[in-house]
Design a protein around this motif. Sequence first.
Motif, PDB file in Angstrom:
ATOM      1  N   ALA A  42       0.742  -1.165  -0.041  1.00  0.00           N
ATOM      2  CA  ALA A  42      -0.125   0.039  -0.050  1.00  0.00           C
ATOM      3  C   ALA A  42       1.052   1.266   0.054  1.00  0.00           C
ATOM      4  O   ALA A  42       0.548   2.245  -0.578  1.00  0.00           O
ATOM      5  CB  ALA A  42      -0.866  -0.131   1.137  1.00  0.00           C
ATOM      6  N   GLY A  46       0.451   1.271  -3.806  1.00  0.00           N
ATOM      7  CA  GLY A  46      -0.922   1.408  -3.733  1.00  0.00           C
ATOM      8  C   GLY A  46      -1.811   0.373  -4.325  1.00  0.00           C
ATOM      9  O   GLY A  46      -1.058  -0.709  -4.764  1.00  0.00           O
ATOM     10  N   TRP A  48      -4.164   2.577  -1.786  1.00  0.00           N
ATOM     11  CA  TRP A  48      -3.915   2.385   0.030  1.00  0.00           C
ATOM     12  C   TRP A  48      -4.982   1.527   0.464  1.00  0.00           C
ATOM     13  O   TRP A  48      -4.270   1.481   1.751  1.00  0.00           O
ATOM     14  CB  TRP A  48      -4.718   4.234   0.289  1.00  0.00           C
ATOM     15  N   LEU A  50      -5.224  -1.418   0.410  1.00  0.00           N
ATOM     16  CA  LEU A  50      -4.542  -2.636   0.612  1.00  0.00           C
ATOM     17  C   LEU A  50      -4.080  -2.778   2.047  1.00  0.00           C
ATOM     18  O   LEU A  50      -3.948  -3.752   2.679  1.00  0.00           O
ATOM     19  CB  LEU A  50      -3.317  -2.746   0.088  1.00  0.00           C
TER      20      LEU A  50
END
Length: 108
Positions: A42, A46, A48, A50
């Motif tokens: 993340a 990315g 985010w 995750l």
Amino acid sequence: MAERFTSFAAFWPFYLREHAQPATRAVHVAGTWAGLLLVLAAILAGPWWLALLAPVAGYGCAWISHMAIERNRPATFTYPAWSLAGDLRMAWLATTGRLGAELRRHGL
């Protein structure tokens, strides 16, 4: 859990006893590394969201192993911060090949 711990050093042997079965430890370590990899993914690539899956992966594996293998109550519910620290320490020791010696040192 009748004991009340006032330090991580006192909690650590209890944490290890609660993960006495090798299968429990293996599932915990896999979940911990999966959670850490999701956070890293993340941050680096990315998306985010995750990072939102990290606790699902980490705690999901841990809690399932406690129910299905160890048949005890996860320490997360009583000691959330120390439990996370224990997960990270156990994963690191397992990955670096030092978990066996730590278990023996605590009589497990």
